[in-house]
Design an enzyme around this catalytic site. Sequence first.
Site, PDB file in Angstrom:
ATOM      1  N   GLY A 191      50.809  37.752  45.221  1.00  0.00           N
ATOM      2  CA  GLY A 191      51.806  37.812  44.068  1.00  0.00           C
ATOM      3  C   GLY A 191      52.130  39.196  43.834  1.00  0.00           C
ATOM      4  O   GLY A 191      52.922  39.469  42.957  1.00  0.00           O
ATOM      5  N   CYS A 192      51.183  40.220  44.504  1.00  0.00           N
ATOM      6  CA  CYS A 192      51.344  41.480  44.024  1.00  0.00           C
ATOM      7  C   CYS A 192      51.563  42.469  45.171  1.00  0.00           C
ATOM      8  O   CYS A 192      50.964  42.588  46.063  1.00  0.00           O
ATOM      9  CB  CYS A 192      49.955  41.818  43.158  1.00  0.00           C
ATOM     10  SG  CYS A 192      49.801  43.688  42.918  1.00  0.00           S
ATOM     11  N   GLY A 193      52.592  43.254  44.626  1.00  0.00           N
ATOM     12  CA  GLY A 193      52.873  44.364  45.989  1.00  0.00           C
ATOM     13  C   GLY A 193      52.325  45.881  45.443  1.00  0.00           C
ATOM     14  O   GLY A 193      52.564  46.857  46.327  1.00  0.00           O
ATOM     15  N   CYS A 248      48.807  46.321  44.206  1.00  0.00           N
ATOM     16  CA  CYS A 248      47.590  46.280  44.072  1.00  0.00           C
ATOM     17  C   CYS A 248      46.577  47.492  44.482  1.00  0.00           C
ATOM     18  O   CYS A 248      47.035  47.701  45.726  1.00  0.00           O
ATOM     19  CB  CYS A 248      46.900  44.824  44.169  1.00  0.00           C
ATOM     20  SG  CYS A 248      47.636  43.446  43.340  1.00  0.00           S
TER      21      CYS A 248
END
Length: 275
Positions: free
Chosen positions: A107-109, A111
Site C-alpha cells: 500500500g505504500c509508494g 516507504c
Amino acid sequence: MTPSRPLPRQAYAAGRLTQSTREIAEEVPVAFTYRGSTQAVMMASPSDLEDFAYGFTLNEGIVARPQDILSVTAEETGGGIDLQIELAGDHQAALTARRRAIAGPVGCGLCGIESIEQALLPARHVEAAITLSPEEIAEATAALSAHQPLFAATRAVHAAGFYCPGDGLALAREDVGRHNALDKLCGAMALGGIDGASGAIVLTSRVSVEMVQKTAMAGASLLIAISAPTALAIRMAEAAGITLVGLARDKDFEVFTHAGRIAGQTTIKRDADVA
C-alpha cells in the site's frame, strides 16, 4: 513464479458451507539491486518484472533514459525475486541520494524515503496540450476494466493503463500494489517507446501523491482514476500542470485540476458557488 494460484477455501452461500478452491493473487518481496547493493524491496506481484525494473528505476530518478539500463536479470531467491539491474555510466550519486533501505508494503509508494523533504519533492512540470472529451474518459476507464485478467481471476489487484485518444488503451499492467502497477506501466511505456505526452494514465485506485509524481515522470498530462484523490495529490497535480480526474465511473467523473484539457464542457455554477 505465477501471479496467482488456486487455494482451498470454504464458501458460505445460500445458508451452507461448501469446500472448493479460489484463485488467489501472489504477493512476494521483489528486490531492486544495483551493483550488488539492494536499494529497495517492494511487496509485489511476480509478473512483468522487466517493466517493473525499468519503471521503478526511471520513476525514482536513478537514470533519466531507458537506454541507461543495460540489462535486467530476475533471480528467484529465498521466496522472493531479486531484480539485478545493470546501469550504464556512473549513477552512484543518484543511488545514494535516493537510497531506500526499508521494505515497502503493497500500500505504500514512498516507504524508505529518509526525509520529509524527499517525500514532498515537487513533481516534474508537464505541459502536454492533449485534450480528452467526456466520452473518451468513459472509454478509457471501460477499456481498462476489460484488460484486467488477474483482477478478474482474483479480485485482489490494481491496474494502471495508458489511453491514447483515437487508438484506445495501448497498455495495461496489474499488481497487488497500485504504485507497482503504475511503475510497471511506465516501464512498459519506456520499453515500447511510448511518449506519455500522447495520452492519459488511467488507474483503478485512489490517487495519492506518489501516483501524481510517477505520472509526471512519465510525461503524461492527464491522470484518470476511478477513486478519489488525496488533498496532497491535488496540490501536487495543480503544481505539476496535470489534469486530475477522479471518481470516473460509467459516464460520470470529477475534475480537480486543470479542467481546460476536458473538451467541450461548460461549467454550471450552483447558487452557493456564486454566493
